[in-house]
Design an enzyme around this catalytic site. Structure first.
Site, PDB file in Angstrom:
ATOM      1  N   CYS A   1      10.947 -10.026  45.625  1.00  0.00           N
ATOM      2  CA  CYS A   1      11.462  -8.678  45.402  1.00  0.00           C
ATOM      3  C   CYS A   1      12.961  -8.813  45.147  1.00  0.00           C
ATOM      4  O   CYS A   1      13.712  -9.209  46.054  1.00  0.00           O
ATOM      5  CB  CYS A   1      11.200  -7.841  46.653  1.00  0.00           C
ATOM      6  SG  CYS A   1      11.873  -6.178  46.584  1.00  0.00           S
ATOM      7  N   ASN A   2      13.375  -8.533  43.922  1.00  0.00           N
ATOM      8  CA  ASN A   2      14.798  -8.657  43.573  1.00  0.00           C
ATOM      9  C   ASN A   2      15.654  -7.743  44.438  1.00  0.00           C
ATOM     10  O   ASN A   2      16.778  -8.078  44.806  1.00  0.00           O
ATOM     11  CB  ASN A   2      15.006  -8.276  42.107  1.00  0.00           C
ATOM     12  CG  ASN A   2      14.335  -9.230  41.145  1.00  0.00           C
ATOM     13  OD1 ASN A   2      14.963 -10.147  40.629  1.00  0.00           O
ATOM     14  ND2 ASN A   2      13.052  -9.037  40.892  1.00  0.00           N
ATOM     15  N   THR A   3      15.102  -6.582  44.759  1.00  0.00           N
ATOM     16  CA  THR A   3      15.836  -5.574  45.528  1.00  0.00           C
ATOM     17  C   THR A   3      16.100  -6.068  46.952  1.00  0.00           C
ATOM     18  O   THR A   3      17.224  -5.979  47.459  1.00  0.00           O
ATOM     19  CB  THR A   3      15.016  -4.261  45.555  1.00  0.00           C
ATOM     20  OG1 THR A   3      14.719  -3.902  44.211  1.00  0.00           O
ATOM     21  CG2 THR A   3      15.756  -3.150  46.235  1.00  0.00           C
TER      22      THR A   3
ATOM     23  N   ASP B   1       7.029  -8.507  49.159  1.00  0.00           N
ATOM     24  CA  ASP B   1       7.611  -7.536  48.222  1.00  0.00           C
ATOM     25  C   ASP B   1       7.542  -6.150  48.856  1.00  0.00           C
ATOM     26  O   ASP B   1       6.789  -5.921  49.802  1.00  0.00           O
ATOM     27  CB  ASP B   1       6.837  -7.546  46.895  1.00  0.00           C
ATOM     28  CG  ASP B   1       7.404  -6.537  45.884  1.00  0.00           C
ATOM     29  OD1 ASP B   1       8.630  -6.544  45.667  1.00  0.00           O
ATOM     30  OD2 ASP B   1       6.633  -5.727  45.334  1.00  0.00           O
ATOM     31  N   SER B   2       8.296  -5.221  48.277  1.00  0.00           N
ATOM     32  CA  SER B   2       8.240  -3.833  48.738  1.00  0.00           C
ATOM     33  C   SER B   2       6.857  -3.226  48.501  1.00  0.00           C
ATOM     34  O   SER B   2       6.540  -2.186  49.069  1.00  0.00           O
ATOM     35  CB  SER B   2       9.277  -3.001  47.982  1.00  0.00           C
ATOM     36  OG  SER B   2       8.952  -3.000  46.602  1.00  0.00           O
TER      37      SER B   2
ATOM     38  N   GLU C   1       2.928   1.330  41.423  1.00  0.00           N
ATOM     39  CA  GLU C   1       2.321   1.396  42.771  1.00  0.00           C
ATOM     40  C   GLU C   1       1.112   2.337  42.771  1.00  0.00           C
ATOM     41  O   GLU C   1       0.171   2.145  43.547  1.00  0.00           O
ATOM     42  CB  GLU C   1       3.350   1.895  43.796  1.00  0.00           C
ATOM     43  CG  GLU C   1       4.382   0.861  44.213  1.00  0.00           C
ATOM     44  CD  GLU C   1       3.827  -0.242  45.105  1.00  0.00           C
ATOM     45  OE1 GLU C   1       3.025   0.050  46.002  1.00  0.00           O
ATOM     46  OE2 GLU C   1       4.201  -1.417  44.879  1.00  0.00           O
TER      47      GLU C   1
ATOM     48  N   CYS D   1      12.814  -6.857  38.093  1.00  0.00           N
ATOM     49  CA  CYS D   1      12.054  -6.287  39.207  1.00  0.00           C
ATOM     50  C   CYS D   1      10.653  -6.856  39.069  1.00  0.00           C
ATOM     51  O   CYS D   1      10.089  -6.883  37.963  1.00  0.00           O
ATOM     52  CB  CYS D   1      12.025  -4.763  39.100  1.00  0.00           C
ATOM     53  SG  CYS D   1      10.819  -3.975  40.205  1.00  0.00           S
ATOM     54  N   THR D   2      10.092  -7.314  40.174  1.00  0.00           N
ATOM     55  CA  THR D   2       8.817  -8.038  40.084  1.00  0.00           C
ATOM     56  C   THR D   2       7.637  -7.136  39.732  1.00  0.00           C
ATOM     57  O   THR D   2       6.557  -7.621  39.402  1.00  0.00           O
ATOM     58  CB  THR D   2       8.537  -8.792  41.401  1.00  0.00           C
ATOM     59  OG1 THR D   2       8.605  -7.859  42.490  1.00  0.00           O
ATOM     60  CG2 THR D   2       9.560  -9.895  41.607  1.00  0.00           C
ATOM     61  N   HIS D   3       7.838  -5.833  39.802  1.00  0.00           N
ATOM     62  CA  HIS D   3       6.779  -4.918  39.345  1.00  0.00           C
ATOM     63  C   HIS D   3       6.654  -4.922  37.815  1.00  0.00           C
ATOM     64  O   HIS D   3       5.593  -4.621  37.275  1.00  0.00           O
ATOM     65  CB  HIS D   3       7.079  -3.475  39.780  1.00  0.00           C
ATOM     66  CG  HIS D   3       6.773  -3.173  41.219  1.00  0.00           C
ATOM     67  ND1 HIS D   3       7.525  -3.659  42.259  1.00  0.00           N
ATOM     68  CD2 HIS D   3       5.786  -2.413  41.777  1.00  0.00           C
ATOM     69  CE1 HIS D   3       7.022  -3.208  43.402  1.00  0.00           C
ATOM     70  NE2 HIS D   3       5.968  -2.450  43.139  1.00  0.00           N
TER      71      HIS D   3
ATOM     72  N   TYR E   1      11.630   0.528  47.318  1.00  0.00           N
ATOM     73  CA  TYR E   1      12.874   0.187  48.016  1.00  0.00           C
ATOM     74  C   TYR E   1      14.088   0.494  47.129  1.00  0.00           C
ATOM     75  O   TYR E   1      15.170   0.763  47.624  1.00  0.00           O
ATOM     76  CB  TYR E   1      12.918  -1.323  48.314  1.00  0.00           C
ATOM     77  CG  TYR E   1      12.148  -1.808  49.508  1.00  0.00           C
ATOM     78  CD1 TYR E   1      11.206  -1.024  50.165  1.00  0.00           C
ATOM     79  CD2 TYR E   1      12.359  -3.110  49.988  1.00  0.00           C
ATOM     80  CE1 TYR E   1      10.501  -1.521  51.255  1.00  0.00           C
ATOM     81  CE2 TYR E   1      11.673  -3.602  51.076  1.00  0.00           C
ATOM     82  CZ  TYR E   1      10.738  -2.818  51.714  1.00  0.00           C
ATOM     83  OH  TYR E   1      10.052  -3.317  52.792  1.00  0.00           O
ATOM     84  N   GLY E   2      13.867   0.410  45.820  1.00  0.00           N
ATOM     85  CA  GLY E   2      14.980   0.338  44.863  1.00  0.00           C
ATOM     86  C   GLY E   2      15.879   1.539  44.785  1.00  0.00           C
ATOM     87  O   GLY E   2      16.990   1.455  44.269  1.00  0.00           O
TER      88      GLY E   2
HETATM   89  N1  DGL Z   1       9.591  -5.233  43.202  1.00  0.00           N
HETATM   90  C1  DGL Z   1      10.910  -4.945  43.625  1.00  0.00           C
HETATM   91  C2  DGL Z   1      11.956  -5.763  42.897  1.00  0.00           C
HETATM   92  O1  DGL Z   1      11.681  -6.844  42.448  1.00  0.00           O
HETATM   93  C3  DGL Z   1      11.399  -3.555  43.840  1.00  0.00           C
HETATM   94  C4  DGL Z   1      10.539  -2.381  43.721  1.00  0.00           C
HETATM   95  C5  DGL Z   1      11.009  -1.218  44.570  1.00  0.00           C
HETATM   96  O2  DGL Z   1      11.869  -0.448  44.116  1.00  0.00           O
HETATM   97  O3  DGL Z   1      10.503  -1.125  45.661  1.00  0.00           O
HETATM   98  O4  DGL Z   1      13.080  -5.342  42.774  1.00  0.00           O
END
Ligand code: DGL
Length: 256
Positions: free
Chosen positions: A75-77, A12-13, A154, A185-187, A44-45
């Protein structure tokens, strides 16, 4: 070639993929997991697609220095920006990418209002449009970006009034429009409680973690690569901040 006791790498990011790691360890308790978070470069998003692609491929190169039999992009992104590139770069490896659980939401709740809360990259990529097209159209679907939320998680502030305030700003306009909120988003599973406080208990919250874990198990079984050894987790992060290491363990232990 690949061995049963090689790692399942989970990427993941940052710390978000830990919500997926939890589902994976529940379903696959005998596996050796290597969790790699790129917290030094999170989020990352809000980056360009090209930048996310580059960071993802670089992270994969670091991860694949170890013996890895499957890579789970938690990480979906990164999935939206780079899953095809990853598969092309590593054609023999099992590569699984998480996607927003929109289809699941539409199948389970036909006709209901659905919100998809995700990063800018996820919501603007072609993959998401393709997902929208595959999904039922007889219901309202709202794209809900959530700038700033990943940074708070984070920073270890998932459970803070700052986070609740931001969620209230983001979600209150949708309060009477959505019956289901997809956490794309996994967060975001780590702020479930705060989301509930804003939206109330009647709204269904769905994420793709469990489906991703099931798909990982299915692919490994198909390849004859399921392990029957002792389970373990190895933690790696591009951030060397000790607070990050603590946060990872804490999020894993605390759950969603
Ligand atoms: N956890 C990430 C996701 O599932 C993205 C978080 C990020 O923006 O880095 O999209």
């Amino acid at each position: 070639m690949y061995q049963k006791n090689d790692y399942i790498a989970v990427f993941d990011s940052g710390v978000g993929g830990i919500s997926v790691l939890r589902q994976l360890t529940k379903l696959l308790p005998n596996e050796r997991f290597l969790y790699y978070g790129d917290s030094a470069n999170a989020p990352y998003g809000s980056r360009s697609t090209e930048a996310v692609r580059k960071l993802t491929l670089e992270a994969a190169d670091k991860i694949l220095c170890k013996p890895v039999k499957a890579l789970v992009v938690a990480c979906n992104t990164a999935t939206a920006a780079a899953i095809e590139d990853l598969r092309q770069a590593h054609p023999d490896l099992i590569v699984i990418g998480i996607e927003p659980a929109l289809k699941l939401a539409a199948d389970r709740f036909p006709g209901k209002g659905i919100g998809v809360m995700a990063t800018d990259v996820t919501l603007r990529e072609e993959k998401f449009d393709a997902l929208l097209h595959r999904t039922a159209h007889d219901q309202p679907i709202y794209k809900i970006p959530a700038p700033g939320l990943v940074q708070l998680i984070e920073a270890g502030k998932a459970d803070s009034s700052e986070t609740e305030q931001l969620l209230s700003q983001i979600l209150t306009p949708y309060k009477n429009k959505i019956d289901v909120l997809v956490l794309g988003c996994t967060h975001f599973p780590f702020v479930r409680a705060a989301i509930r406080r804003v939206l109330g208990d009647a709204v269904v919250l769905l994420d793709g973690g469990e489906g991703t874990a099931r798909e990982t198990k299915r692919r490994l079984a198909l390849a004859g690569l399921l392990s029957d050894g002792a389970g373990e987790i190895t933690w790696q992060n591009s951030s060397s901040d000790p607070a990050n290491a603590m946060l990872c363990k804490q999020l894993f232990a605390q759950g969603e």
